[in-house]
Design an enzyme around this catalytic site. Sequence first.
Site, PDB file in Angstrom:
ATOM      1  N   SER A 182      -6.662  81.095 -53.848  1.00  0.00           N
ATOM      2  CA  SER A 182      -7.116  82.479 -53.927  1.00  0.00           C
ATOM      3  C   SER A 182      -7.026  83.224 -52.608  1.00  0.00           C
ATOM      4  O   SER A 182      -6.901  84.442 -52.597  1.00  0.00           O
ATOM      5  CB  SER A 182      -8.549  82.520 -54.460  1.00  0.00           C
ATOM      6  OG  SER A 182      -9.419  81.784 -53.630  1.00  0.00           O
ATOM      7  N   HIS A 210      -5.678  82.889 -60.582  1.00  0.00           N
ATOM      8  CA  HIS A 210      -4.704  83.849 -60.054  1.00  0.00           C
ATOM      9  C   HIS A 210      -3.292  83.608 -60.580  1.00  0.00           C
ATOM     10  O   HIS A 210      -2.336  84.163 -60.055  1.00  0.00           O
ATOM     11  CB  HIS A 210      -4.699  83.813 -58.521  1.00  0.00           C
ATOM     12  CG  HIS A 210      -5.985  84.276 -57.932  1.00  0.00           C
ATOM     13  ND1 HIS A 210      -6.300  85.599 -57.786  1.00  0.00           N
ATOM     14  CD2 HIS A 210      -7.060  83.582 -57.500  1.00  0.00           C
ATOM     15  CE1 HIS A 210      -7.514  85.713 -57.267  1.00  0.00           C
ATOM     16  NE2 HIS A 210      -7.990  84.501 -57.090  1.00  0.00           N
ATOM     17  N   LYS A 239      -9.319  88.659 -64.013  1.00  0.00           N
ATOM     18  CA  LYS A 239      -8.339  89.126 -63.036  1.00  0.00           C
ATOM     19  C   LYS A 239      -7.177  89.814 -63.766  1.00  0.00           C
ATOM     20  O   LYS A 239      -7.344  90.937 -64.205  1.00  0.00           O
ATOM     21  CB  LYS A 239      -7.943  87.969 -62.128  1.00  0.00           C
ATOM     22  CG  LYS A 239      -9.152  87.680 -61.209  1.00  0.00           C
ATOM     23  CD  LYS A 239      -9.134  86.422 -60.433  1.00  0.00           C
ATOM     24  CE  LYS A 239     -10.433  86.352 -59.629  1.00  0.00           C
ATOM     25  NZ  LYS A 239     -10.725  85.049 -59.101  1.00  0.00           N
TER      26      LYS A 239
HETATM   27  C1  LIG Z   1     -12.108  84.480 -59.000  1.00  0.00           C
HETATM   28  C2  LIG Z   1     -11.975  83.030 -59.064  1.00  0.00           C
HETATM   29  C3  LIG Z   1     -12.824  82.264 -59.865  1.00  0.00           C
HETATM   30  C4  LIG Z   1     -14.016  82.854 -60.554  1.00  0.00           C
HETATM   31  O1  LIG Z   1     -13.670  83.546 -61.701  1.00  0.00           O
HETATM   32  P1  LIG Z   1     -14.691  84.661 -62.242  1.00  0.00           P
HETATM   33  O2  LIG Z   1     -14.251  84.889 -63.638  1.00  0.00           O
HETATM   34  O3  LIG Z   1     -14.543  85.833 -61.346  1.00  0.00           O
HETATM   35  O4  LIG Z   1     -16.054  84.050 -62.164  1.00  0.00           O
HETATM   36  C5  LIG Z   1     -12.577  80.916 -59.968  1.00  0.00           C
HETATM   37  N1  LIG Z   1     -11.570  80.331 -59.295  1.00  0.00           N
HETATM   38  C6  LIG Z   1     -10.745  81.037 -58.517  1.00  0.00           C
HETATM   39  C7  LIG Z   1      -9.639  80.335 -57.804  1.00  0.00           C
HETATM   40  C8  LIG Z   1     -10.938  82.393 -58.348  1.00  0.00           C
HETATM   41  O5  LIG Z   1     -10.148  83.080 -57.528  1.00  0.00           O
END
Ligand SMILES: *Cc1c(COP(=O)(O)O)cnc(C)c1O
Length: 384
Positions: A182, A210, A239
């Site tokens: 991330s 991602h 996302k």
């Molecule tokens: C954003 C993210 C999460 C968390 O997901 P949410 O739905 O925002 O709680 C988990 N793992 C990674 C790698 C992320 O970037």
Amino acid sequence: MHSLDTYAADKLERLGAASLLRRLKPTRRSAGAYVERDGRKLLSFSCNDYLGLAHHPAVKAAAQKAIEVHGTGAGASRLVTGDHPLLSELEARLARLKGTEACVVFGSGYLANTGVIPTFAGKGDIVLVDELAHACIWAGAQLSGARIIAFEHNNTDHLAELLAEHRSSARHAIVATDGVFSMDGDIAPLDWLSAVCEANDAWLLSDDAHGVGVLAEGKGSAALFPEAQVPLQMGTLSKALGSYGGYVCASQAVVELLKTRARTLVYTTGLPPSAVAAALAALDIIEADPALTALPLAKARAFTKAVGLPRATSPIVPVIIGKAQDALDASKALEAEGFLVVAIRPPTVPAGMARLRIAFSAEHPDAEIARLAELVKPYVKARA
Ligand SMILES: *Cc1c(COP(=O)(O)O)cnc(C)c1O
């Protein structure tokens, strides 16, 4: 002063002195990757809404319709009365996209990771975690009570050494990694990780937060490695899908066990119907329009080419600055030019590795990407 307040005030002061204080900033997100902050309109390179679907008319309409039909809240946990019919529809769609037997939807990606690891690991087990994996993988590993062992970032040799040393003394082993990291944007070698896991009877968990919607025609990072066996494929709806929620795609048996034992599913309210309907509409768009899903990576690559960084492998491009304060200053300078590029500081990234994290969206105008590249070039040169 109450001792609680004294503690908080002291801690805040120390964080402030180290440039590590974080503050919420009210931000109005509008269509086209633009945001409004303090009355200023900025082009955002810090949103994870990679395809702009959070403002897509069809996605918004689906959410509105779901509110009319199903109401605003799920009303209870999924195992009580919160399992509205849109959830099973979404699970079937996600399983199809990922090519797995089944899927279970959680309240968020964070809840998915903190639910899945403790369901499959506990005392007497080991969880091996890539050192740069997301905070919620670490949280899930900690909640599990298993022994946690970090392996060097994307280093399969190191992972194999650790398994050779520790696997035989543990009952079960989970290997957990981001599929797309991330804060660095690089990709886990899921083919090699899978081979090491298969050789050591370890269960591979990959976090595709991602990757889904933006890699391999939207199928995500595991689809880049057709030979890899990834029995636990976690991801988020929050996302590229423009909504909110998380999921784990896996075999039927694994999903059934998660539905009955994962504490972050059992003891929390089901997702609001509107969030599920929005994710379903987003999947319709992703599956119908592979060209759209390819845009964020293509734009990231245009940027890395323009600034002279290694070719992007995902829509996330880190520009390492170093000191936290310098990263904040760089972010501020870009803001003065109309760009929102949030500085990422420790503890989110290692000390001395503060950075600009630039996330590319299908909606970014090419001319603005070129302008951003000119402004960022000096920072890249300074580190070269
Ligand atoms: C954003 C993210 C999460 C968390 O997901 P949410 O739905 O925002 O709680 C988990 N793992 C990674 C790698 C992320 O970037």
